[in-house]
Design an enzyme around this catalytic site. Sequence first.
Site, PDB file in Angstrom:
ATOM      1  N   ASP A  54       3.159  13.461  -0.565  1.00 62.75           N
ATOM      2  CA  ASP A  54       2.463  12.270   0.752  1.00 62.75           C
ATOM      3  C   ASP A  54       1.691  12.403   1.783  1.00 62.75           C
ATOM      4  O   ASP A  54       2.671  13.884   1.952  1.00 62.75           O
ATOM      5  CB  ASP A  54       3.169  10.978   1.052  1.00 62.75           C
ATOM      6  N   ASN A  76      10.973  -1.287   3.494  1.00 63.42           N
ATOM      7  CA  ASN A  76       9.840  -2.001   2.355  1.00 63.42           C
ATOM      8  C   ASN A  76       9.645  -1.781   0.826  1.00 63.42           C
ATOM      9  O   ASN A  76       8.829  -3.024   0.336  1.00 63.42           O
ATOM     10  CB  ASN A  76       8.225  -2.585   3.417  1.00 63.42           C
ATOM     11  N   HIS A  80       8.958   0.590   0.179  1.00 63.92           N
ATOM     12  CA  HIS A  80       7.576   1.546  -0.736  1.00 63.92           C
ATOM     13  C   HIS A  80       8.089   3.451  -1.489  1.00 63.92           C
ATOM     14  O   HIS A  80       9.177   3.556  -1.160  1.00 63.92           O
ATOM     15  CB  HIS A  80       6.648   2.228   0.473  1.00 63.92           C
ATOM     16  N   GLU A  85       2.323   1.153  -0.005  1.00 69.63           N
ATOM     17  CA  GLU A  85       3.030   0.374   0.420  1.00 69.63           C
ATOM     18  C   GLU A  85       2.807  -1.203  -0.415  1.00 69.63           C
ATOM     19  O   GLU A  85       2.046  -1.367  -1.588  1.00 69.63           O
ATOM     20  CB  GLU A  85       2.538   0.027   1.979  1.00 69.63           C
TER      21      GLU A  85
END
Length: 252
Positions: A67, A136, A138, A143
């Site tokens: 990413d 979270n 990810h 996401e």
Amino acid sequence: MNIIVASTPGEASEYVAKRILNIIDATPAPVLGLATGGTPKGVYQMLRDERAKEGRDFSHLTTFNLDEYVGLDPAHAQSYRYYMNTHLFDHINIPSPQIHFLDGRASDLARECLTYDKAIENAGGIDFQLLGIGHNGHIGFNEPSGTLQFKTHVTTLDEATIEANARFFDASSQVPSQAITMGVEPIMHAEEIVLMAFGEDKADIVDALLNTPTLDPQLPASILRLHRNVTIILDKAAANVYQNRQSEEGIQ
Ligand code: GLP
């Protein structure tokens, strides 16, 4: 999923670095998927040491990073390209045409995504994918959302992600709000996946990942439960909640 609980992040990193070196030795043209963040730094340090001290050859490797932030100059100290060059690529001998990054400054981001997926496909897919995990859930910058995207795409970062990554910037307002990330397809098509998580702040999400009864796009890492060759490698602190639950369930 194979679950390994190491005593320390150093021990876990050594395990992962050795696994990568084994693949490098055993495969004529290995393709690695690589992650950024605080977690894999120890692994990269060990690979650098292999080059510096043992003269290890990395020239047959191809890499794809997961990413990149949208809008950051590659020379920006918080761009993932800068991170990878600093922590790994400047110190080992992979020829630069074999190193692939997403360009968060591309004028046509949709084309950039398509080109990246094509390049992964042309390389024959990923042999070994290294992952961290966000607080979270990810993976890369996939996401939590109502859906998971298969292909490389532009994503809007969660508030939680911006907060978590603000530690690398001067202020959370400087964290880009968007990123470009490999989708779940190339990750799930990797021959082998290793997800690393360290520290007590990862203990709840690790427990959630290992216990979720559903494939849950609000917990993107839950898709890894479908892969046949995934290793989750934790230090004691990250394993704590999961292990407590295991022992409580064992008592009942
Ligand atoms: C970052 C990256 C992920 C990384 C994760 C965890 O935002 N996009 O690829 O795995 O968050 O980072 P850390 O290892 O610093 O906890």
